[in-house]
Design an enzyme around this catalytic site. Structure first.
Site, PDB file in Angstrom:
ATOM      1  N   PHE A 105       5.442 -20.201   9.009  1.00  0.00           N
ATOM      2  CA  PHE A 105       4.771 -20.243   7.694  1.00  0.00           C
ATOM      3  C   PHE A 105       5.796 -20.188   6.556  1.00  0.00           C
ATOM      4  CE2 PHE A 105       0.824 -18.568   9.811  1.00  0.00           C
ATOM      5  CZ  PHE A 105      -0.057 -19.523   9.354  1.00  0.00           C
ATOM      6  N   THR A 127       1.819 -14.973   5.489  1.00  0.00           N
ATOM      7  CA  THR A 127       2.395 -16.315   5.343  1.00  0.00           C
ATOM      8  C   THR A 127       3.592 -16.352   4.408  1.00  0.00           C
ATOM      9  OG1 THR A 127       0.855 -16.824   3.545  1.00  0.00           O
ATOM     10  CG2 THR A 127       0.157 -17.407   5.781  1.00  0.00           C
ATOM     11  N   HIS A 163      10.020   1.922  -5.662  1.00  0.00           N
ATOM     12  CA  HIS A 163       8.611   1.905  -6.064  1.00  0.00           C
ATOM     13  C   HIS A 163       8.262   3.048  -7.027  1.00  0.00           C
ATOM     14  CE1 HIS A 163       8.661  -0.702  -2.572  1.00  0.00           C
ATOM     15  NE2 HIS A 163       7.467  -1.129  -2.882  1.00  0.00           N
ATOM     16  N   LYS A 178      -1.322  -0.887 -10.725  1.00  0.00           N
ATOM     17  CA  LYS A 178      -1.155  -1.561  -9.442  1.00  0.00           C
ATOM     18  C   LYS A 178      -1.758  -0.737  -8.303  1.00  0.00           C
ATOM     19  CE  LYS A 178       2.334  -3.885  -6.645  1.00  0.00           C
ATOM     20  NZ  LYS A 178       1.655  -5.187  -6.620  1.00  0.00           N
ATOM     21  N   GLY A 192       0.819 -10.980   0.648  1.00  0.00           N
ATOM     22  CA  GLY A 192       0.451  -9.573   0.598  1.00  0.00           C
ATOM     23  C   GLY A 192      -0.802  -9.275  -0.194  1.00  0.00           C
ATOM     24  N   GLU A 212      12.373  -6.363  -0.270  1.00  0.00           N
ATOM     25  CA  GLU A 212      11.789  -5.299   0.556  1.00  0.00           C
ATOM     26  C   GLU A 212      12.612  -5.047   1.821  1.00  0.00           C
ATOM     27  OE1 GLU A 212       9.486  -3.112   0.218  1.00  0.00           O
ATOM     28  OE2 GLU A 212       8.195  -3.768  -1.427  1.00  0.00           O
ATOM     29  N   HIS A 220       6.746  -9.143  -6.924  1.00  0.00           N
ATOM     30  CA  HIS A 220       6.798  -7.752  -6.460  1.00  0.00           C
ATOM     31  C   HIS A 220       8.196  -7.359  -5.983  1.00  0.00           C
ATOM     32  CE1 HIS A 220       5.606  -3.967  -4.668  1.00  0.00           C
ATOM     33  NE2 HIS A 220       6.130  -4.353  -3.516  1.00  0.00           N
ATOM     34  N   LYS A 237      -2.350   0.630   4.609  1.00  0.00           N
ATOM     35  CA  LYS A 237      -2.859   0.620   3.239  1.00  0.00           C
ATOM     36  C   LYS A 237      -3.444  -0.732   2.836  1.00  0.00           C
ATOM     37  CE  LYS A 237       0.723   2.333   0.899  1.00  0.00           C
ATOM     38  NZ  LYS A 237       1.452   2.994  -0.196  1.00  0.00           N
TER      39      LYS A 237
END
Length: 351
Positions: free
Chosen positions: A150, A110, A238, A132, A86, A165, A254, A123
């Site tokens: 990957f 990946t 978040h 961040k 990311g 996530e 993250h 984004k």
């Protein structure tokens, strides 16, 4: 664009591509990437860079742009290709958006996290003043190429990181996705999302999980690509995590920071009466099964207060707090009292 495709294929000029690849990915797959371009007779420049949260800066963006300028890209027919996690996709996206005001780029994620999260949406950005993604923009790629093979080379902790996530989308929008994670989480960790013939009980769990996660993310992002509406379910996890993640770098990844935020917000939802004790425990048990952290000593009450103040500034004076109202359902709340937050925090720490 059919006209651009026709121009490209009709041109006598040799195909040219500029590729930015994360240096770790380059060690694993760089020779195969180079072989691909050589076999297809494509003139190419491969820039291998360390792309981490610590290096995610405008300095790295400018380094990329210096190399792009030297390569002399055609800004309409020669997209920049980003191959990595990311952070890599974010940095390259910002660089492409700045070069000649907007140069097309392609995302090749990946890691599991980038596969289901950074590959989707418009984004891009970099960290600034220890905040961040404080600098960035909205420039979607012309394509995202998804290849789960990957993921087989990344460590188990990185798989768990990406599952954070995915769990976010499950809790906000899709009970079926939550059940997949609850029932198949260990299998997904063990097999690293690779196809596994002979495991009838887990048939296509990896494909279903990633597909539903991406589809639910797209459902949320596509109608609001430039965030004109600040009430966003995808912001679950978040509110606290950006400040926590930057404060404790590099101890939390993250998705891990996001999950700690989600764990706390699960307690907030319980304190508000939105979740019963059994639902709360099901969520926490699923998190444990995905090998995600539920708490971190760096997430103090003072940090939570500071992060929520920043949230108010960032969200036009309203908290816009996404909270689960069940397993796979959610809503946005602006009226969570400090007393409720503190009560939830004390129970979270205690448990």
């Amino acid at each position: 664009n059919p006209q651009q495709t026709e121009l490209t294929t009709a041109s006598t000029r040799k195909l040219r591509r500029f590729i930015v690849i994360d240096e770790v990915v380059d060690k694993l797959y760089g020779s195969r990437v180079r072989e691909y371009f050589e076999k297809n007779n494509v003139q190419h420049k491969i820039l291998s860079l360390p792309t981490t949260e610590e290096t995610k800066s405008m300095e790295l963006v400018l380094n990329i742009l210096h190399e792009v300028q030297s390569f002399s890209l055609d800004r309409r027919t020669e997209p920049i290709i980003a191959v990595g996690g990311g952070v890599c996709l974010d940095i390259v996206g910002l660089a492409a958006s700045l070069y000649r005001r907007r140069t097309p780029y392609i995302r090749v994620p990946t890691t599991l996290l980038s596969y289901v999260d950074a590959s989707v949406g418009a984004k891009n950005g970099v960290n600034f003043l220890q905040c961040k993604n404080k600098l960035g923009g909205y420039t979607p790629p012309v394509a995202s190429f998804l290849d789960r093979s990957f993921i087989q080379s990344i460590p188990r902790r990185h798989i768990s990181n990406g599952l954070g996530e995915i769990l976010k989308m499950a809790l906000m929008k899709h009970k079926g996705l939550f059940d997949l994670l609850k029932n198949h989480g260990k299998h997904l960790l063990d097999t690293k999302f690779q196809p596994c013939n002979g495991f009838a009980d887990h048939r296509d769990a990896a494909l279903q999980t990633t597909r539903i996660a991406i589809e639910t993310m797209l459902e949320e992002l596509a109608p609001n690509l430039w965030e004109d509406d600040l009430d966003r379910l995808v912001d679950f996890g978040h509110l606290i995590s950006p400040e926590l993640e930057m404060r404790v770098l590099p101890s939390l990844m993250h998705g891990e920071a996001v999950n700690i935020d989600m764990a706390f917000m699960t307690y907030v939802a319980h304190a508000r009466g939105l979740l019963g004790a059994q639902e709360k425990e099901q969520i926490l048990q699923c998190m444990r099964g995905l090998e995600l952290p539920l708490w971190h000593r760096g997430c103090s009450w003072a940090l939570i207060q500071s992060a929520l103040r920043e949230r108010l500034r960032h969200s036009a004076g309203r908290l816009r707090m996404p909270l689960p109202t069940g397993l796979g359902t959610a809503d946005i709340f602006n009226d969570t009292s400090e007393e409720t937050l503190e009560r939830a925090y004390e129970l979270w720490v205690k448990e």
